[in-house]
Design an enzyme around this catalytic site. Sequence first.
Site, mmCIF file in Angstrom:
data_model
loop_
_atom_site.group_PDB
_atom_site.id
_atom_site.type_symbol
_atom_site.label_atom_id
_atom_site.label_comp_id
_atom_site.label_asym_id
_atom_site.label_seq_id
_atom_site.Cartn_x
_atom_site.Cartn_y
_atom_site.Cartn_z
ATOM 1 N N HIS A 14 -10.808 -5.479 0.741
ATOM 2 C CA HIS A 14 -11.566 -5.756 1.960
ATOM 3 C C HIS A 14 -11.824 -4.454 2.712
ATOM 4 O O HIS A 14 -11.314 -3.399 2.360
ATOM 5 C CB HIS A 14 -10.836 -6.761 2.868
ATOM 6 C CG HIS A 14 -9.589 -6.238 3.526
ATOM 7 N ND1 HIS A 14 -8.890 -6.948 4.470
ATOM 8 C CD2 HIS A 14 -8.899 -5.072 3.391
ATOM 9 C CE1 HIS A 14 -7.849 -6.258 4.890
ATOM 10 N NE2 HIS A 14 -7.830 -5.129 4.243
ATOM 11 N N CYS A 33 -9.537 1.717 7.697
ATOM 12 C CA CYS A 33 -9.902 0.371 7.216
ATOM 13 C C CYS A 33 -11.408 0.131 7.268
ATOM 14 O O CYS A 33 -11.902 -0.865 6.740
ATOM 15 C CB CYS A 33 -9.181 -0.695 8.028
ATOM 16 S SG CYS A 33 -7.401 -0.656 7.782
ATOM 17 N N HIS A 39 -10.507 -1.377 0.220
ATOM 18 C CA HIS A 39 -9.184 -1.049 -0.322
ATOM 19 C C HIS A 39 -8.468 -2.367 -0.559
ATOM 20 O O HIS A 39 -8.895 -3.404 -0.042
ATOM 21 C CB HIS A 39 -8.394 -0.161 0.655
ATOM 22 C CG HIS A 39 -8.145 -0.845 1.960
ATOM 23 N ND1 HIS A 39 -9.049 -0.803 2.998
ATOM 24 C CD2 HIS A 39 -7.132 -1.626 2.385
ATOM 25 C CE1 HIS A 39 -8.593 -1.522 4.012
ATOM 26 N NE2 HIS A 39 -7.427 -2.044 3.673
ATOM 27 N N HIS A 41 -5.071 -5.153 -1.187
ATOM 28 C CA HIS A 41 -3.724 -5.597 -0.821
ATOM 29 C C HIS A 41 -3.260 -6.661 -1.800
ATOM 30 O O HIS A 41 -4.082 -7.420 -2.317
ATOM 31 C CB HIS A 41 -3.700 -6.224 0.573
ATOM 32 C CG HIS A 41 -4.042 -5.275 1.667
ATOM 33 N ND1 HIS A 41 -3.156 -4.329 2.135
ATOM 34 C CD2 HIS A 41 -5.179 -5.117 2.380
ATOM 35 C CE1 HIS A 41 -3.741 -3.648 3.104
ATOM 36 N NE2 HIS A 41 -4.968 -4.086 3.271
ATOM 37 N N ASP A 79 -8.574 -14.259 -5.412
ATOM 38 C CA ASP A 79 -7.852 -13.310 -6.266
ATOM 39 C C ASP A 79 -8.804 -12.409 -7.055
ATOM 40 O O ASP A 79 -9.753 -12.891 -7.682
ATOM 41 C CB ASP A 79 -6.938 -14.075 -7.230
ATOM 42 C CG ASP A 79 -5.961 -13.156 -7.946
ATOM 43 O OD1 ASP A 79 -5.455 -12.204 -7.321
ATOM 44 O OD2 ASP A 79 -5.707 -13.395 -9.143
ATOM 45 N N HIS A 80 -8.526 -11.106 -7.013
ATOM 46 C CA HIS A 80 -9.351 -10.103 -7.685
ATOM 47 C C HIS A 80 -10.799 -10.143 -7.221
ATOM 48 O O HIS A 80 -11.734 -9.962 -8.007
ATOM 49 C CB HIS A 80 -9.227 -10.205 -9.212
ATOM 50 C CG HIS A 80 -7.900 -9.694 -9.697
ATOM 51 N ND1 HIS A 80 -6.735 -10.419 -9.550
ATOM 52 C CD2 HIS A 80 -7.542 -8.539 -10.270
ATOM 53 C CE1 HIS A 80 -5.724 -9.724 -10.031
ATOM 54 N NE2 HIS A 80 -6.182 -8.571 -10.471
ATOM 55 N N GLU A 127 0.023 -9.614 4.557
ATOM 56 C CA GLU A 127 -0.814 -8.561 4.005
ATOM 57 C C GLU A 127 0.070 -7.534 3.305
ATOM 58 O O GLU A 127 -0.300 -6.944 2.294
ATOM 59 C CB GLU A 127 -1.638 -7.882 5.092
ATOM 60 C CG GLU A 127 -2.636 -6.889 4.537
ATOM 61 C CD GLU A 127 -3.428 -6.205 5.629
ATOM 62 O OE1 GLU A 127 -4.496 -6.716 5.986
ATOM 63 O OE2 GLU A 127 -2.967 -5.164 6.127
HETATM 64 ZN ZN LIG Z 1 -6.458 -3.630 4.510
#
Ligand SMILES: [Zn+2]
Length: 139
Positions: A14, A33, A39, A41, A79-80, A127
Amino acid sequence: MIFLTRKAEFSSAHYYWNDEWPEEENRRIFGRCANRNGHGHNYTLEVTVAGEVDAMTGFVVDLKELKEILEREVVSVYDHRHLNLEVPEFAAGSGVIPTTENIAIAIWRRLEGKISGAKLHRVRVYEMADLFADYYGER
Ligand SMILES: [Zn+2]
């Protein structure tokens, strides 16, 4: 009343960006961010349901069904994936930034009304190990 929690994990990318603000404001508020390449998580989701224990099964909810609902409604969608680019509730123009808080709310909305026999009580999204958000629906 008994509470039961099931965990699931998903890995997503995100970035944080508010289209209403100029670039410099986004950089000032969101810092690193705001990098629009994103990037990732490794998120941990905890979904807690509340209800009464069934006298015949000893369960508050069908565990297999709950797992399938989390997989179908959340993990298979998030996911992914790049949340800003691939998940409708955070897409450009939605005005919803995929923060931990907004992810918890979005997951609540995905799950609400889908769990039979028990009430959705809490959605918790980690997160990272030291940061999580809880959502209990509108009260
Ligand atoms: Zn982040």
